[in-house]
Design an enzyme around this catalytic site. Structure first.
Site, PDB file in Angstrom:
ATOM      1  N   ASP A  14      26.927  49.165  49.514  1.00  0.00           N
ATOM      2  CA  ASP A  14      26.250  47.882  49.019  1.00  0.00           C
ATOM      3  C   ASP A  14      26.460  46.749  50.192  1.00  0.00           C
ATOM      4  OD1 ASP A  14      26.096  49.355  46.663  1.00  0.00           O
ATOM      5  OD2 ASP A  14      27.024  47.958  45.302  1.00  0.00           O
ATOM      6  N   ASP A  52      22.800  48.613  45.730  1.00  0.00           N
ATOM      7  CA  ASP A  52      22.824  48.167  44.198  1.00  0.00           C
ATOM      8  C   ASP A  52      21.128  47.951  43.832  1.00  0.00           C
ATOM      9  OD1 ASP A  52      24.494  47.749  42.182  1.00  0.00           O
ATOM     10  OD2 ASP A  52      24.282  45.590  42.159  1.00  0.00           O
ATOM     11  N   HIS A  87      21.043  39.591  40.767  1.00  0.00           N
ATOM     12  CA  HIS A  87      21.239  40.117  42.265  1.00  0.00           C
ATOM     13  C   HIS A  87      20.564  41.287  42.295  1.00  0.00           C
ATOM     14  CE1 HIS A  87      24.291  41.957  40.003  1.00  0.00           C
ATOM     15  NE2 HIS A  87      24.430  43.016  40.845  1.00  0.00           N
ATOM     16  N   LYS A 112      21.811  52.830  42.936  1.00  0.00           N
ATOM     17  CA  LYS A 112      22.360  52.785  41.686  1.00  0.00           C
ATOM     18  C   LYS A 112      22.096  51.445  40.788  1.00  0.00           C
ATOM     19  CE  LYS A 112      26.434  50.776  43.785  1.00  0.00           C
ATOM     20  NZ  LYS A 112      26.584  49.670  43.044  1.00  0.00           N
ATOM     21  N   CYS A 157      32.585  47.465  43.390  1.00  0.00           N
ATOM     22  CA  CYS A 157      31.730  48.897  43.723  1.00  0.00           C
ATOM     23  C   CYS A 157      32.509  49.607  44.818  1.00  0.00           C
ATOM     24  CB  CYS A 157      30.254  48.482  44.227  1.00  0.00           C
ATOM     25  SG  CYS A 157      29.204  48.015  42.611  1.00  0.00           S
TER      26      CYS A 157
HETATM   27  C1  VGL Z   1      28.603  44.769  42.888  1.00  0.00           C
HETATM   28  C2  VGL Z   1      28.929  43.204  41.030  1.00  0.00           C
HETATM   29  C3  VGL Z   1      27.843  43.674  40.353  1.00  0.00           C
HETATM   30  C4  VGL Z   1      29.204  45.149  44.033  1.00  0.00           C
HETATM   31  C5  VGL Z   1      27.529  45.171  42.142  1.00  0.00           C
HETATM   32  O1  VGL Z   1      28.589  45.637  44.992  1.00  0.00           O
HETATM   33  O2  VGL Z   1      30.459  45.170  44.110  1.00  0.00           O
HETATM   34  N1  VGL Z   1      29.457  43.770  42.024  1.00  0.00           N
HETATM   35  N2  VGL Z   1      27.136  44.495  41.086  1.00  0.00           N
HETATM   36 ZN    ZN Z   2      24.879  44.854  40.567  1.00  0.00          ZN
END
Ligand code: VGL
Ligand code: ZN
Length: 207
Positions: A14, A52, A87, A112, A157
């Site tokens: 991510d 993400d 996000h 994902k 993540c």
């Molecule tokens: C993530 C919160 C929500 C991450 C992704 O990439 O750590 N954290 N979505």
């Molecule tokens: Zn997320």
């Protein structure tokens, strides 16, 4: 470290604008991992990334729950769910991998968080393990034995991806200086959990 029997994959989690300074869910100092990860990539047989990738109106967004605010925790489908600011919406600038991340050596990107009703911290499955992304089969098919995890965020993540890599039988390494956390409490918990299941903590200068 040069074991001829092993095939090492670097899993970059991510590294997207929304998790970087100025993004919708910015991880403090998240940008500092990019030069480290760029250097690291050349030491790996295989480089894979996750992204993400939420539809708008995703149920992990506080905005989908009018009575709640970001960072509150609710019950979602029988699981605890932290509510996040909107996000990484599919196709948005915030969802793009950073242009500062070298991408030529990335062989595949696994997306994902695409199912509206369930969040997905791990690059392998959604949080309820209802869906797979295909990442485990892919790594196995590529002959990977060792998985090295880095990226954002350390306590979400990256943590869940390392946990599932280990559960899938990969020798798993968590590159401590190539990740940054959202909150120190969840980070401490993540490190102790991962250590308990045999995920090894390693620093990039040992690679
Ligand atoms: C993530 C919160 C929500 C991450 C992704 O990439 O750590 N954290 N979505
Ligand atoms: Zn997320």
């Amino acid at each position: 470290m040069n074991n001829l029997e092993s095939k090492k994959a670097l899993l970059i989690v991510d590294l997207q604008y929304d998790f970087l300074p100025g993004g919708k869910l910015a991880v403090p100092d998240g940008d500092q991992v990019i030069p480290i990860i760029n250097t690291l990539q050349t030491s790996f047989d295989l480089v894979v990334a996750t992204q993400d990738w939420h539809p708008s109106g995703h149920l992990s967004f506080a905005s989908s729950h009018p009575d709640h605010k970001p960072f509150e925790v609710i019950n979602l489908g029988g699981m605890e769910q932290v509510l996040w600011p909107d996000h990484c919406i599919q196709g948005s600038k915030g969802a793009m991998l950073s242009e500062h991340l070298h991408q030529n050596r990335i062989a595949a990107v696994f997306r994902k968080g695409t199912h509206l009703e369930t969040d997905s911290y791990s690059g392998f499955y959604d949080n309820g393990k209802k869906y797979t992304t295909g990442l485990a089969s892919y790594l196995r098919e590529m002959g990977v034995t060792d998985v090295y995890v880095c990226g954002l965020a350390a306590d979400y993540c990256v943590y869940y991806t390392a946990k599932d890599a280990r559960a899938n039988g990969f020798e798993t390494y968590y590159i401590t200086d190539a990740t940054r956390f959202i909150a120190s409490e969840t980070y401490e918990q993540a490190i102790s959990d991962l250590s308990g299941i045999g995920v090894r903590m390693i620093s990039s200068d040992e690679l």
